[in-house]
Design a protein around this motif. Structure first.
Motif, short mmCIF file in Angstrom:
data_model
loop_
_atom_site.label_atom_id
_atom_site.label_comp_id
_atom_site.label_asym_id
_atom_site.label_seq_id
_atom_site.Cartn_x
_atom_site.Cartn_y
_atom_site.Cartn_z
N LEU A 173 12.50 3.33 -25.17
CA LEU A 173 12.30 3.77 -26.49
C LEU A 173 10.75 4.46 -26.30
N LYS B 157 17.59 5.78 -33.77
CA LYS B 157 17.74 4.88 -32.52
C LYS B 157 16.47 3.95 -32.22
N GLU B 158 15.30 4.37 -32.89
CA GLU B 158 14.27 3.35 -32.70
C GLU B 158 14.29 2.01 -33.44
N TYR C 183 16.89 -0.06 -32.00
CA TYR C 183 16.44 -0.77 -30.65
C TYR C 183 15.39 -2.07 -31.26
N LEU D 69 12.00 -3.02 -25.38
CA LEU D 69 12.00 -1.59 -25.93
C LEU D 69 11.62 -0.69 -24.77
N PHE E 19 15.10 -0.36 -23.21
CA PHE E 19 16.19 0.74 -24.07
C PHE E 19 15.30 2.05 -23.87
N GLN F 54 17.73 -4.78 -32.09
CA GLN F 54 18.34 -5.42 -31.07
C GLN F 54 17.28 -6.23 -30.50
#
Length: 227
Positions: free
Chosen positions: A161, A89-90, A93, A156, A159, A96
């Motif tokens: 994160l 996921k990190e 992200y 970030l 999101f 993105q």
């Protein structure tokens, strides 16, 4: 040994007996500078196109090679405690977030290329492989970091994160030790997002330099035609 250099490419257009000064004169001419600019702009466009596509960003080895040691250590720690899904996921992200830096980075880089001088061109032809990218890095890296880091941080955090990483490693002191024993607040403001932004800047220059090296023959042929 890297022999595919701008220096060799430029010197290859000279006839036998042509002096080094003639090579420099050719590279620093209007046509020579235009060719160098064209190659740099090609590398910039290539890199920013990769940044615009999440899958391309994730798959690019030159970007992965730019991952700062601290962030690599964080990912290794997460994997060791069974949180590989968070590492995935990190990375997604960050990929993105990279897309949101493109419109900010482009004018900074293009302006620097357009301001390339005869002195810069002389340094390039005398310096060899990667020097054109190095000059671009010198002109823009600080400005790029200052411009894109806030955008990366905003994305970030949007999101979640930073919060996720802090929560995953809370109570272990692992994250703090990796980041130099910073407290959680400092990690949020100066840690993860800063490392992600640094990866983007360094990864982009890796792509530009690779493009420069791959196009040494293009430089040679263009200068030969202009001679």
């Amino acid at each position: 040994m890297r022999t595919n250099t701008i220096l060799l490419a430029t010197m290859a257009v000279a006839t036998i007996g042509t002096t080094a000064q003639s090579c420099v004169a050719l590279a620093t001419s209007t046509v020579g500078i235009a060719v160098l600019k064209q190659v740099l702009l090609g590398g910039i466009n290539k890199g920013l196109n990769i940044f615009s596509n999440k899958d391309s960003f994730l798959a690019n080895q030159l970007i992965d090679a730019a991952l700062p040691k601290q962030l690599r250590d964080i990912n290794s720690t997460l994997q060791k405690v069974g949180l590989n899904n968070l590492v995935v996921k990190e990375k997604e992200y960050i990929a993105q977030a990279a897309a949101f830096t493109v419109d900010t980075s482009r004018p900074i880089l293009i302006n620097a290329v357009n301001s390339l001088t005869a002195e810069d061109a002389a340094r390039i032809v005398q310096g060899g492989s990667g020097v054109a990218t190095q000059i671009l890095r010198e002109k823009t890296s600080t400005q790029l970091m200052a411009a894109i880091a806030p955008k990366v941080d905003a994305k970030l955090n949007e999101f979640g994160l930073v919060q996720s990483l802090n929560s995953a490693l809370s109570g272990t002191n692992l994250l703090g030790s990796i980041l130099g024993n910073q407290n959680t607040a400092n990690i949020a403001t100066n840690g993860i997002s800063k490392f992600a932004a640094q990866q983007m800047v360094d990864g982009l220059f890796n792509i530009i330099e690779n493009h420069e090296q791959q196009n040494a023959n293009t430089i040679m042929n263009s200068l030969k035609a202009a001679k």
